[in-house]
Design a protein around this motif. Structure first.
Motif, mmCIF file in Angstrom:
data_model
loop_
_atom_site.group_PDB
_atom_site.id
_atom_site.type_symbol
_atom_site.label_atom_id
_atom_site.label_comp_id
_atom_site.label_asym_id
_atom_site.label_seq_id
_atom_site.Cartn_x
_atom_site.Cartn_y
_atom_site.Cartn_z
ATOM 1 N N GLY A 112 -0.084 10.845 34.695
ATOM 2 C CA GLY A 112 -1.300 11.509 34.222
ATOM 3 C C GLY A 112 -2.393 11.520 35.276
ATOM 4 O O GLY A 112 -2.126 11.689 36.467
ATOM 5 N N LEU A 113 -3.627 11.340 34.854
ATOM 6 C CA LEU A 113 -4.778 11.447 35.747
ATOM 7 C C LEU A 113 -4.796 10.288 36.752
ATOM 8 O O LEU A 113 -4.847 9.125 36.360
ATOM 9 N N LEU A 114 -4.752 10.627 38.047
ATOM 10 C CA LEU A 114 -4.702 9.620 39.112
ATOM 11 C C LEU A 114 -5.603 10.035 40.265
ATOM 12 O O LEU A 114 -5.614 11.204 40.659
ATOM 13 N N THR A 115 -6.328 9.075 40.821
ATOM 14 C CA THR A 115 -7.024 9.352 42.070
ATOM 15 C C THR A 115 -6.005 9.289 43.206
ATOM 16 O O THR A 115 -4.886 8.786 43.040
ATOM 17 N N THR A 116 -6.399 9.784 44.372
ATOM 18 C CA THR A 116 -5.518 9.763 45.539
ATOM 19 C C THR A 116 -4.989 8.359 45.806
ATOM 20 O O THR A 116 -3.800 8.158 46.084
ATOM 21 N N ARG A 117 -5.888 7.367 45.726
ATOM 22 C CA ARG A 117 -5.489 5.980 45.996
ATOM 23 C C ARG A 117 -4.325 5.551 45.108
ATOM 24 O O ARG A 117 -3.318 4.992 45.596
ATOM 25 N N TYR A 118 -4.433 5.791 43.821
ATOM 26 C CA TYR A 118 -3.401 5.305 42.903
ATOM 27 C C TYR A 118 -2.156 6.185 42.897
ATOM 28 O O TYR A 118 -1.073 5.732 42.526
ATOM 29 N N ALA A 119 -2.295 7.432 43.353
ATOM 30 C CA ALA A 119 -1.115 8.268 43.535
ATOM 31 C C ALA A 119 -0.278 7.747 44.708
ATOM 32 O O ALA A 119 0.953 7.765 44.673
ATOM 33 N N ILE A 120 -0.966 7.247 45.749
ATOM 34 C CA ILE A 120 -0.278 6.659 46.906
ATOM 35 C C ILE A 120 0.312 5.300 46.539
ATOM 36 O O ILE A 120 1.402 4.933 46.990
ATOM 37 N N GLU A 121 -0.374 4.550 45.711
ATOM 38 C CA GLU A 121 0.085 3.206 45.334
ATOM 39 C C GLU A 121 1.514 3.221 44.815
ATOM 40 O O GLU A 121 2.356 2.434 45.256
ATOM 41 N N SER A 122 1.785 4.110 43.864
ATOM 42 C CA SER A 122 3.119 4.151 43.265
ATOM 43 C C SER A 122 3.937 5.324 43.775
ATOM 44 O O SER A 122 5.005 5.609 43.248
ATOM 45 N N SER A 123 3.420 6.006 44.822
ATOM 46 C CA SER A 123 4.131 7.095 45.491
ATOM 47 C C SER A 123 4.526 8.214 44.533
ATOM 48 O O SER A 123 5.686 8.647 44.508
ATOM 49 N N GLN A 124 3.552 8.713 43.782
ATOM 50 C CA GLN A 124 3.801 9.845 42.887
ATOM 51 C C GLN A 124 3.887 11.131 43.716
ATOM 52 O O GLN A 124 3.069 11.367 44.600
ATOM 53 N N ASN A 125 4.851 11.961 43.412
ATOM 54 C CA ASN A 125 5.093 13.165 44.204
ATOM 55 C C ASN A 125 4.200 14.349 43.846
ATOM 56 O O ASN A 125 3.700 15.053 44.732
ATOM 57 N N ILE A 126 4.029 14.591 42.564
ATOM 58 C CA ILE A 126 3.284 15.776 42.123
ATOM 59 C C ILE A 126 1.873 15.818 42.718
ATOM 60 O O ILE A 126 1.443 16.862 43.225
ATOM 61 N N PRO A 127 1.109 14.724 42.697
ATOM 62 C CA PRO A 127 -0.236 14.781 43.279
ATOM 63 C C PRO A 127 -0.254 15.177 44.746
ATOM 64 O O PRO A 127 -1.150 15.896 45.202
ATOM 65 N N MET A 128 0.743 14.724 45.523
ATOM 66 C CA MET A 128 0.741 15.038 46.949
ATOM 67 C C MET A 128 1.103 16.502 47.210
ATOM 68 O O MET A 128 0.591 17.116 48.151
ATOM 69 N N VAL A 129 1.960 17.071 46.381
ATOM 70 C CA VAL A 129 2.258 18.503 46.528
ATOM 71 C C VAL A 129 1.010 19.317 46.177
ATOM 72 O O VAL A 129 0.669 20.291 46.857
ATOM 73 N N LYS A 130 0.308 18.901 45.125
ATOM 74 C CA LYS A 130 -0.945 19.564 44.772
ATOM 75 C C LYS A 130 -1.972 19.407 45.895
ATOM 76 O O LYS A 130 -2.735 20.328 46.192
ATOM 77 N N GLY A 131 -1.978 18.231 46.522
ATOM 78 C CA GLY A 131 -2.898 17.998 47.627
ATOM 79 C C GLY A 131 -2.608 18.907 48.805
ATOM 80 O O GLY A 131 -3.531 19.436 49.444
ATOM 81 N N LEU A 132 -1.323 19.103 49.124
ATOM 82 C CA LEU A 132 -0.963 19.995 50.223
ATOM 83 C C LEU A 132 -1.368 21.428 49.906
ATOM 84 O O LEU A 132 -1.818 22.165 50.796
ATOM 85 N N GLN A 133 -1.240 21.826 48.645
ATOM 86 C CA GLN A 133 -1.719 23.141 48.238
ATOM 87 C C GLN A 133 -3.207 23.297 48.516
ATOM 88 O O GLN A 133 -3.669 24.351 48.961
ATOM 89 N N MET A 134 -3.958 22.244 48.253
ATOM 90 C CA MET A 134 -5.403 22.294 48.431
ATOM 91 C C MET A 134 -5.802 22.411 49.900
ATOM 92 O O MET A 134 -6.678 23.204 50.262
ATOM 93 N N ILE A 135 -5.175 21.628 50.770
ATOM 94 C CA ILE A 135 -5.607 21.615 52.172
ATOM 95 C C ILE A 135 -4.975 22.728 52.989
ATOM 96 O O ILE A 135 -5.515 23.112 54.040
ATOM 97 N N GLY A 136 -3.845 23.239 52.530
ATOM 98 C CA GLY A 136 -3.169 24.307 53.242
ATOM 99 C C GLY A 136 -2.106 23.784 54.189
ATOM 100 O O GLY A 136 -2.312 22.798 54.906
ATOM 101 N N ILE A 137 -0.955 24.454 54.203
ATOM 102 C CA ILE A 137 0.176 24.007 55.024
ATOM 103 C C ILE A 137 -0.141 24.106 56.514
ATOM 104 O O ILE A 137 0.245 23.237 57.304
ATOM 105 N N GLU A 138 -0.870 25.138 56.918
ATOM 106 C CA GLU A 138 -1.179 25.299 58.340
ATOM 107 C C GLU A 138 -1.991 24.115 58.860
ATOM 108 O O GLU A 138 -1.726 23.607 59.958
ATOM 109 N N ARG A 139 -2.964 23.661 58.085
ATOM 110 C CA ARG A 139 -3.768 22.504 58.495
ATOM 111 C C ARG A 139 -2.882 21.265 58.633
ATOM 112 O O ARG A 139 -3.051 20.460 59.560
ATOM 113 N N SER A 140 -1.951 21.114 57.708
ATOM 114 C CA SER A 140 -1.054 19.965 57.736
ATOM 115 C C SER A 140 -0.154 20.006 58.976
ATOM 116 O O SER A 140 0.004 18.998 59.681
#
Length: 483
Positions: A112-140
């Motif tokens: 459910g609702l997670l900040t970046t810190r806690y998404a990294i803590e347990s290595s949740q995948n969905i938040p990081m894919v959403k994060g890449l969408q936000m920053i853009g693949i080219e920037r990454s």
């Protein structure tokens, strides 16, 4: 390091690949240790067990899928450095499709609702894919190249699986160590090198290392990433990497089917990356993460005689700390501290200027009628105040129902109708019977009215003495005439 790699407990026989002698091959591992302040490679091991001359050095020559060890490099660092995401950006970790790409979390667990810190803590995948969408693949991609990653495919790797380490070729332990070293070195990348110079017998320099040094992110952003990466060590997937009296930042990585296992991390002193798997990929069967166990077995003795150091000792001026709500990432309200799960506030680090300004709108306090379980109205006397979380569009997007925090959502919509205003009716008092008039003494015969008194007879006038004879004044005829 050699002693750890010689330990037979890490040598696990394959279940499908045999060598030329018909024997099942053993698992393999590799590790690189770097002084991130100089870029000097302090140690490298390219395989388990007995070493052979001119054998494959997996630390430098093998490229493997990185799994979640890619998240800090592909999402976290470029996202925080650009200010697009922060350590407290909230992602809804729920089943999500990105077009035809449908990533899943380990064990199909959605928190459910997670900040970046806690998404990294347990290595949740969905938040990081959403994060890449936000920053853009080219920037990454640009950031990955800036920290020394050379094996990217500019066409095939420009997709969302990049966030989870889904690469065409993979990355070597050496390049992973160099990339993490840039974060550890306050955002400055230094090309890893095995030597500084080579001199002949006369002291003449015949070969000198060519090291590039470049700033790839701000020191403030690097510090925030460091602090976020301490979370897996404190309470997440890398707790076995804790070192007494020392800050440790680390991220594990596991690829699909568990074929590759990683641990990349650093302390204020050194950075190291460890990989574990098989030369011909197959599922690693080991209790826990063997790469993390190897990393810890090497790093703990190295630091045992070093002075205690913490990342906070070198916190740059451009970093601020702010208390936030872990379900909204915003400034907490009283409701955030009374969540049914306990106090949901904590202190987070931000690059100055990116800290939240708004207050939490996720938590709400409502009164519940304990008799009906519905929203209490003004007439419910048996009531309790509870705190719930809310989501935008929760009525139409029902994906949250698969998340672990679903039990704390405000789903009660109806108001109690059992309790209503009590109307107190006054008793009806019959009117008093009018008092009847006193009855007369002779009720059947009314009193006759008093007759008026008859007037007294008036006195009769006196009669003349001779009523029939006139007196002297009787008129007679006269002979006198007028002249």
């Amino acid at each position: 390091m050699e002693e750890v790699f010689a330990d037979t407990k890490y040598q696990i026989k394959s279940k499908k690949t045999k060598n030329k002698d018909g024997e099942y091959v053993s698992s393999q591992a590799a590790m690189v240790l770097i002084d991130h302040k100089t870029g000097n490679v302090l140690a490298t091991v390219g395989g388990l067990g007995e070493k052979t001359a001119f054998g494959l050095n997996r630390a430098t020559q093998s490229v493997r899928q990185t799994g979640s060890a890619m998240k800090p490099l592909a999402v976290l660092a470029p996202g925080i450095d650009s200010g697009i995401i922060t350590a407290a950006t909230v992602f809804d970790d729920v089943p999500t499709s990105f077009g035809s790409y449908k990533p899943k979390n380990s064990g199909r667990v959605y928190k459910g609702l997670l900040t970046t810190r806690y998404a990294i803590e347990s290595s949740q995948n969905i938040p990081m894919v959403k994060g890449l969408q936000m920053i853009g693949i080219e920037r990454s991609i640009n950031f990955l190249k800036s920290v020394g990653i050379t094996t990217l495919d500019d066409e095939k790797d420009t997709k969302l699986p990049l966030a989870l380490g889904g690469l065409t070729h993979g990355i070597s332990p050496l390049e992973m160590a160099g990339a993490y070293a840039a974060i550890a070195n306050d955002g400055v990348y230094i090309t890893p090198t095995y030597y500084t110079k080579v001199e002949d017998s006369d002291g003449n320099v015949i070969l000198k290392a060519k090291q590039e040094t470049r700033t790839v992110m701000s020191s403030a952003a690097a510090y925030v990433v460091k602090e976020v990466l301490t979370q897996p060590v404190k309470a997440g997937t890398a707790t076995n990497c804790k070192i007494s009296n020392m800050s440790v930042a680390a991220k594990t990585g596991t690829t699909d089917e568990g074929n590759d296992r990683w641990l990349c991390g650093f302390t204020p002193y050194y950075t190291a990356a460890a990989w574990f798997g098989y030369d011909q990929p197959e599922t690693v069967r080991y209790s826990g993460n063997p790469a993390a166990h190897i990393w810890a077995a090497v790093m703990k003795p190295i630091h045992s005689t070093l002075e205690s150091k913490y990342f906070s000792n070198t916190r740059p001026n451009g970093v601020v700390s702010v208390k936030v709500c872990r379900d909204s990432g915003l400034i907490p309200t009283e409701a955030c501290t009374h969540d049914q799960r306990g106090d949901r506030t904590y202190t987070e680090y931000f690059v100055k200027g990116t800290e939240p300004k708004e207050t939490c709108s996720c938590h709400v306090m409502v009164d519940i009628c304990e008799d009906t379980g519905l929203l209490a109205n003004e007439y419910c006397t048996n009531r309790v105040t509870k705190v719930f979380i809310t989501r935008p569009n929760a009525d139409t997007d029902l994906s949250w129902q698969s998340a672990r925090d679903k039990d704390y959502m405000l789903t009660i919509k109806e108001m109690c109708t059992k309790h209503k205003q009590t109307i107190i009716e006054e008793p009806i008092v019959p009117p008093e019977k009018p008092t009847e008039p006193d009855e007369p003494e002779n009720p059947d015969k009314p009193d006759e009215p008093n007759k008026p008194n008859e007037p007294e007879n008036p006195d009769e006038p006196d009669k003349p003495e001779n009523p029939d004879e006139p007196g002297d004044n009787k008129i007679t005829n006269s002979t006198d005439t007028a002249g």
